[in-house]
Design a protein around this motif. Structure first.
Motif, PDB file in Angstrom:
ATOM      1  N   ALA A  26    -102.086  25.100  87.334  1.00 26.02           N
ATOM      2  CA  ALA A  26    -102.222  25.053  88.794  1.00 26.02           C
ATOM      3  C   ALA A  26    -103.650  24.798  89.289  1.00 26.02           C
ATOM      4  O   ALA A  26    -103.851  23.907  90.121  1.00 26.02           O
ATOM      5  N   PRO A  27    -104.667  25.517  88.831  1.00 27.68           N
ATOM      6  CA  PRO A  27    -106.014  25.235  89.350  1.00 27.68           C
ATOM      7  C   PRO A  27    -106.508  23.836  88.977  1.00 27.68           C
ATOM      8  O   PRO A  27    -107.193  23.192  89.768  1.00 27.68           O
ATOM      9  N   TYR A  28    -106.134  23.381  87.802  1.00 22.65           N
ATOM     10  CA  TYR A  28    -106.559  22.047  87.377  1.00 22.65           C
ATOM     11  C   TYR A  28    -105.838  20.959  88.170  1.00 22.65           C
ATOM     12  O   TYR A  28    -106.396  19.889  88.405  1.00 22.65           O
ATOM     13  N   ARG A  29    -104.618  21.233  88.575  1.00 22.66           N
ATOM     14  CA  ARG A  29    -103.899  20.265  89.408  1.00 22.66           C
ATOM     15  C   ARG A  29    -104.695  20.000  90.685  1.00 22.66           C
ATOM     16  O   ARG A  29    -104.883  18.855  91.100  1.00 22.66           O
ATOM     17  N   GLY A  30    -105.151  21.064  91.325  1.00 22.77           N
ATOM     18  CA  GLY A  30    -105.935  20.909  92.538  1.00 22.77           C
ATOM     19  C   GLY A  30    -107.223  20.146  92.290  1.00 22.77           C
ATOM     20  O   GLY A  30    -107.626  19.292  93.083  1.00 22.77           O
ATOM     21  N   PHE A  31    -107.863  20.444  91.183  1.00 22.03           N
ATOM     22  CA  PHE A  31    -109.113  19.767  90.835  1.00 22.03           C
ATOM     23  C   PHE A  31    -108.873  18.278  90.586  1.00 22.03           C
ATOM     24  O   PHE A  31    -109.624  17.422  91.070  1.00 22.03           O
ATOM     25  N   ILE A  32    -107.816  17.969  89.855  1.00 21.16           N
ATOM     26  CA  ILE A  32    -107.473  16.571  89.557  1.00 21.16           C
ATOM     27  C   ILE A  32    -107.085  15.833  90.840  1.00 21.16           C
ATOM     28  O   ILE A  32    -107.484  14.688  91.044  1.00 21.16           O
ATOM     29  N   ARG A  33    -106.356  16.495  91.699  1.00 21.13           N
ATOM     30  CA  ARG A  33    -106.004  15.874  92.987  1.00 21.13           C
ATOM     31  C   ARG A  33    -107.263  15.572  93.794  1.00 21.13           C
ATOM     32  O   ARG A  33    -107.374  14.521  94.416  1.00 21.13           O
ATOM     33  N   ARG A  34    -108.201  16.497  93.779  1.00 17.33           N
ATOM     34  CA  ARG A  34    -109.447  16.293  94.525  1.00 17.33           C
ATOM     35  C   ARG A  34    -110.208  15.081  94.012  1.00 17.33           C
ATOM     36  O   ARG A  34    -110.788  14.328  94.783  1.00 17.33           O
ATOM     37  N   LEU A  35    -110.209  14.899  92.694  1.00 19.23           N
ATOM     38  CA  LEU A  35    -110.950  13.783  92.105  1.00 19.23           C
ATOM     39  C   LEU A  35    -110.219  12.450  92.187  1.00 19.23           C
ATOM     40  O   LEU A  35    -110.854  11.401  92.293  1.00 19.23           O
ATOM     41  N   PHE A  36    -108.892  12.470  92.108  1.00 21.95           N
ATOM     42  CA  PHE A  36    -108.168  11.217  91.923  1.00 21.95           C
ATOM     43  C   PHE A  36    -107.088  10.893  92.964  1.00 21.95           C
ATOM     44  O   PHE A  36    -106.574   9.783  92.966  1.00 21.95           O
ATOM     45  N   ALA A  37    -106.745  11.820  93.827  1.00 21.99           N
ATOM     46  CA  ALA A  37    -105.664  11.545  94.776  1.00 21.99           C
ATOM     47  C   ALA A  37    -106.102  11.659  96.237  1.00 21.99           C
ATOM     48  O   ALA A  37    -105.482  11.056  97.102  1.00 21.99           O
ATOM     49  N   GLU A  38    -107.136  12.423  96.482  1.00 22.79           N
ATOM     50  CA  GLU A  38    -107.566  12.643  97.857  1.00 22.79           C
ATOM     51  C   GLU A  38    -108.783  11.796  98.191  1.00 22.79           C
ATOM     52  O   GLU A  38    -109.565  11.435  97.317  1.00 22.79           O
ATOM     53  N   ASP A  39    -108.938  11.508  99.447  1.00 25.84           N
ATOM     54  CA  ASP A  39    -110.078  10.744  99.929  1.00 25.84           C
ATOM     55  C   ASP A  39    -111.209  11.717 100.254  1.00 25.84           C
ATOM     56  O   ASP A  39    -111.350  12.166 101.388  1.00 25.84           O
ATOM     57  N   THR A  40    -111.975  12.060  99.217  1.00 22.47           N
ATOM     58  CA  THR A  40    -113.069  13.013  99.375  1.00 22.47           C
ATOM     59  C   THR A  40    -114.365  12.389  98.888  1.00 22.47           C
ATOM     60  O   THR A  40    -114.348  11.441  98.093  1.00 22.47           O
ATOM     61  N   PRO A  41    -115.508  12.903  99.318  1.00 22.95           N
ATOM     62  CA  PRO A  41    -116.782  12.409  98.798  1.00 22.95           C
ATOM     63  C   PRO A  41    -116.878  12.574  97.275  1.00 22.95           C
ATOM     64  O   PRO A  41    -117.416  11.715  96.584  1.00 22.95           O
ATOM     65  N   ALA A  42    -116.332  13.674  96.753  1.00 19.13           N
ATOM     66  CA  ALA A  42    -116.353  13.899  95.308  1.00 19.13           C
ATOM     67  C   ALA A  42    -115.569  12.814  94.584  1.00 19.13           C
ATOM     68  O   ALA A  42    -116.005  12.313  93.537  1.00 19.13           O
ATOM     69  N   ALA A  43    -114.427  12.436  95.122  1.00 20.95           N
ATOM     70  CA  ALA A  43    -113.605  11.394  94.501  1.00 20.95           C
ATOM     71  C   ALA A  43    -114.322  10.054  94.525  1.00 20.95           C
ATOM     72  O   ALA A  43    -114.318   9.315  93.543  1.00 20.95           O
ATOM     73  N   ALA A  44    -114.932   9.744  95.643  1.00 16.81           N
ATOM     74  CA  ALA A  44    -115.628   8.461  95.775  1.00 16.81           C
ATOM     75  C   ALA A  44    -116.815   8.363  94.822  1.00 16.81           C
ATOM     76  O   ALA A  44    -117.117   7.290  94.300  1.00 16.81           O
ATOM     77  N   ALA A  45    -117.471   9.484  94.564  1.00 18.44           N
ATOM     78  CA  ALA A  45    -118.680   9.477  93.741  1.00 18.44           C
ATOM     79  C   ALA A  45    -118.411   9.633  92.251  1.00 18.44           C
ATOM     80  O   ALA A  45    -119.251   9.256  91.432  1.00 18.44           O
ATOM     81  N   TYR A  46    -117.246  10.176  91.871  1.00 19.13           N
ATOM     82  CA  TYR A  46    -117.026  10.558  90.466  1.00 19.13           C
ATOM     83  C   TYR A  46    -116.979   9.366  89.521  1.00 19.13           C
ATOM     84  O   TYR A  46    -116.209   8.432  89.717  1.00 19.13           O
ATOM     85  N   LYS A  47    -117.811   9.427  88.479  1.00 13.72           N
ATOM     86  CA  LYS A  47    -117.888   8.362  87.483  1.00 13.72           C
ATOM     87  C   LYS A  47    -117.741   8.894  86.056  1.00 13.72           C
ATOM     88  O   LYS A  47    -117.830   8.142  85.094  1.00 13.72           O
ATOM     89  N   GLY A  48    -117.519  10.192  85.897  1.00 15.06           N
ATOM     90  CA  GLY A  48    -117.368  10.775  84.569  1.00 15.06           C
ATOM     91  C   GLY A  48    -115.934  10.665  84.076  1.00 15.06           C
ATOM     92  O   GLY A  48    -115.120   9.932  84.632  1.00 15.06           O
ATOM     93  N   GLU A  49    -115.641  11.419  83.007  1.00 19.26           N
ATOM     94  CA  GLU A  49    -114.284  11.468  82.476  1.00 19.26           C
ATOM     95  C   GLU A  49    -113.757  12.892  82.579  1.00 19.26           C
ATOM     96  O   GLU A  49    -114.400  13.832  82.110  1.00 19.26           O
ATOM     97  N   ALA A  50    -112.610  13.036  83.213  1.00 24.31           N
ATOM     98  CA  ALA A  50    -111.919  14.317  83.300  1.00 24.31           C
ATOM     99  C   ALA A  50    -110.788  14.270  82.273  1.00 24.31           C
ATOM    100  O   ALA A  50    -109.922  13.411  82.345  1.00 24.31           O
ATOM    101  N   TRP A  51    -110.813  15.186  81.327  1.00 26.18           N
ATOM    102  CA  TRP A  51    -109.874  15.174  80.204  1.00 26.18           C
ATOM    103  C   TRP A  51    -109.032  16.444  80.261  1.00 26.18           C
ATOM    104  O   TRP A  51    -109.554  17.552  80.174  1.00 26.18           O
ATOM    105  N   LEU A  52    -107.741  16.277  80.413  1.00 28.04           N
ATOM    106  CA  LEU A  52    -106.821  17.402  80.500  1.00 28.04           C
ATOM    107  C   LEU A  52    -106.006  17.535  79.232  1.00 28.04           C
ATOM    108  O   LEU A  52    -105.352  16.589  78.799  1.00 28.04           O
TER     109      LEU A  52
END
Length: 107
Positions: free
Chosen positions: A18-44
């Motif tokens: 559950a907490p990782y779902r929110g984090f992944i949504r923030r990075l990859f599904a929502e229109d947020t500054p964090a999503a726009a800026a993220y260039k690393g790799e998130a590995w689940l």
């Protein structure tokens, strides 16, 4: 968020996702500054008993499809997969399969 190239390694079992779902949504599904800026790799790494118990798989697959360079997904299915010794595949076995890469990212 201080360094948008930071790699994240997430390890969860069952409803612990559950907490990782929110984090992944923030990075990859929502229109947020964090999503726009993220260039690393998130590995689940997610461990469950069976593939029919995979929570939010459609969301994770969508993120993987849209951001193949930034989102990586590995499942450990204890009743459907075998580890290298022929036993059940648990989350620690799946992480061990990629030990060199995981430790490289941790350095």
């Amino acid at each position: 968020e201080e360094d948008p190239t930071t790699d994240y390694i997430m390890v969860a079992t069952g409803t612990g996702i559950a907490p990782y779902r929110g984090f992944i949504r923030r990075l990859f599904a929502e229109d947020t500054p964090a999503a726009a800026a993220y260039k690393g790799e998130a590995w689940l790494f997610l461990g469950v008993a069976n593939s029919d118990a995979l929570l939010y798989d459609d969301e994770f697959q969508d993120a993987k499809k849209k951001f193949p360079e930034n989102f990586r997904l590995d499942y450990a299915l204890s009743r459907e997969q075998e580890n290298k010794n022929g036993g059940k595949m648990y989350i620690q076995d799946k992480v061990e399969e990629y030990a060199d890469e995981v430790f490289e990212k941790l350095e």
